[in-house]
Design a protein around this motif. Structure first.
Motif, mmCIF file in Angstrom:
data_model
loop_
_atom_site.group_PDB
_atom_site.id
_atom_site.type_symbol
_atom_site.label_atom_id
_atom_site.label_comp_id
_atom_site.label_asym_id
_atom_site.label_seq_id
_atom_site.Cartn_x
_atom_site.Cartn_y
_atom_site.Cartn_z
ATOM 1 N N GLN A 165 0.618 -1.192 -0.044
ATOM 2 C CA GLN A 165 0.025 0.109 -0.145
ATOM 3 C C GLN A 165 0.809 1.391 0.075
ATOM 4 N N ALA A 166 1.885 1.335 0.570
ATOM 5 C CA ALA A 166 2.835 2.411 0.487
ATOM 6 C C ALA A 166 3.443 2.791 -0.753
ATOM 7 N N TYR B 5 0.536 4.289 -2.619
ATOM 8 C CA TYR B 5 0.417 5.583 -2.441
ATOM 9 C C TYR B 5 1.612 6.661 -2.282
ATOM 10 N N VAL C 253 4.527 6.548 -0.504
ATOM 11 C CA VAL C 253 4.653 6.967 0.743
ATOM 12 C C VAL C 253 6.003 6.376 1.269
ATOM 13 N N ASN D 22 -5.203 0.378 4.782
ATOM 14 C CA ASN D 22 -5.944 1.243 3.855
ATOM 15 C C ASN D 22 -6.291 2.572 4.536
ATOM 16 N N PHE E 118 -3.467 4.894 5.233
ATOM 17 C CA PHE E 118 -2.995 5.604 3.903
ATOM 18 C C PHE E 118 -4.204 6.743 3.247
ATOM 19 N N SER E 119 -5.245 6.406 3.624
ATOM 20 C CA SER E 119 -6.387 7.142 3.287
ATOM 21 C C SER E 119 -6.380 8.697 4.050
ATOM 22 N N ASP E 120 -5.804 8.544 5.094
ATOM 23 C CA ASP E 120 -5.473 9.863 6.028
ATOM 24 C C ASP E 120 -6.685 10.513 6.366
#
Length: 295
Positions: free
Chosen positions: A27-28, A31, A33, A110, A113-115
Motif C-alpha cells: 500500500q505504501a 500511495y 509513501v 488502507n 494511507f487514506s489519512d
C-alpha cells in the motif's frame, strides 16, 4: 519531501510480522509513501520508539498492537500535529472498535494511507493518560488476572473474569464532582472516553470521544446471579435494567480511597496501583490527532 510513516509493532509472531510488512509495502508503493517498521520488545519501548519517530519528522506514527501499545505511543503525540494511526492487533481492541477501524489487516492499513483525521479527548489520572478506559473494582482485578495468565483471546478473558468474581473484595471510595459527592462500594467503577471496552462489549454505549466529558458507570454490590445476568446484557449490548447501575458524565472528579491500602486500577488494559489516598480524574478536549475510518 516524501511523506514517511512509522509503524511501531508490538510483539507478534514472525509469520504475522512478515504478512504485516508485505501489506504495508504494497500500500505504501500504491500511495507513493515511505515507511519504516520498528519493533517494540518490552513495556515502555513503544514510547521510546514513538519519540524516535517524532525526532525524525514522521508524517504519522502507527500503533500495531492492542490498547496498551496505542496508549504508549499516544503519550508522545499529545498536542502534536503528527497523527496517531491504529492497526488493531491486540485482544479486545476497544479503541479501534470505537473509531470503526477494521480488524482486517489490509483494510486497516488502507485506513492509514487514506489519512482521514479526527481529534479526540484524552483522560488523565495519576500522571498517566487514558484514551479509552480507567477502571476500578472488578475491572482492575480482571485486567490484573488477565495479564498475569499470559494468555490472550476471548476464552482467556472469560477465565480471568470468573477468577476475579470469585475472589473479589469490594473497595470503598468517595467521589467528588461539580459540588456533588458520593461514597461508593463498587463492584464496577468504570470511567470511559469511548463507547466500548473491547470485543464489542460496552458499559458506556453513549460515550463520545470529543465532547469534553468522560462517562462513568457505577455498579453496586450484586449477587452472582445478577452478575451473570449483567454479563448477558453487556454481551448483547442491551441497556442494563438494574437499579444498582448508575451513570453520570463529568470533566473533572476527585476519587479518595476510604478503605486503606493501595488503589488498584487499570488504564487501557494495563494494571496499576498507587498508594496515594486521593487523586484527580480529568479530561482535556481534543488533545490527540487520530487517523480513523471516514465512515
Amino acid at each position: 519531501m516524501r511523506k514517511k510513516i512509522y509503524f511501531i509493532v508490538n510483539l507478534i509472531s514472525q509469520k504475522k510480522f512478515i504478512r504485516l510488512k508485505k501489506e504495508i509495502s504494497n500500500q505504501a508503493s500504491k500511495y507513493n509513501v515511505d515507511f519504516e517498521i520498528l519493533r517494540s520488545t518490552y513495556r515502555g519501548h513503544a514510547l521510546v520508539l514513538a519519540g524516535k519517530a517524532i525526532d525524525e519528522k514522521a508524517y504519522a506514527v502507527v500503533a500495531c498492537g492492542g490498547d496498551g501499545t496505542i496508549n504508549e505511543i499516544a503519550r508522545v503525540l499529545i498536542d502534536k500535529k503528527t497523527p496517531l494511526g491504529i492497526i488493531p492487533m491486540g485482544s479486545g481492541n476497544g479503541i479501534a472498535g470505537h473509531f470503526g477501524i477494521p480488524s482486517n489487516l489490509s483494510d486497516a492499513i488502507n485506513v492509514i494511507f487514506s489519512d482521514y483525521r479526527t481529534k479526540m479527548d484524552v483522560g488523565f489520572f495519576d500522571k498517566k493518560i487514558f484514551l479509552g478506559n480507567l477502571g476500578f473494582g472488578l475491572e482492575s482485578i480482571f485486567i490484573k488476572n488477565y495479564n498475569e495468565k499470559g494468555l490472550h483471546g476471548f476464552f482467556a478473558y472469560c477465565i480471568a473474569l470468573f477468577k476475579s468474581i470469585k475472589g473479589f473484595i469490594y473497595p470503598k471510595f468517595k467521589i467528588e464532582w461539580q459540588l456533588n459527592e458520593m461514597v461508593l462500594r463498587p463492584l464496577v467503577l468504570l470511567i470511559s472516553n469511548l463507547n466500548q471496552q473491547g470485543y464489542n462489549f460496552t458499559l458506556t454505549p453513549n460515550a463520545k470521544s470529543n465532547d469534553g466529558n468522560l462517562d462513568m458507570v457505577y455498579i453496586k454490590k450484586i449477587n452472582i446471579f445478577q452478575i451473570l445476568k449483567l454479563l448477558i446484557f453487556v454481551i448483547q449490548r442491551k441497556e442494563i435494567p438494574f437499579n444498582e447501575v448508575h451513570r453520570l458524565s463529568f470533566s473533572k472528579m476527585r476519587i479518595t480511597n476510604l478503605k486503606g491500602g493501595s488503589i488498584e486500577y487499570e488504564i487501557d488494559g494495563e494494571f496499576f496501583e498507587t498508594n496515594k489516598k486521593s487523586l484527580e480524574i480529568r479530561v482535556f478536549n481534543e488533545k490527540l490527532s487520530l487517523i480513523v475510518s471516514e465512515s
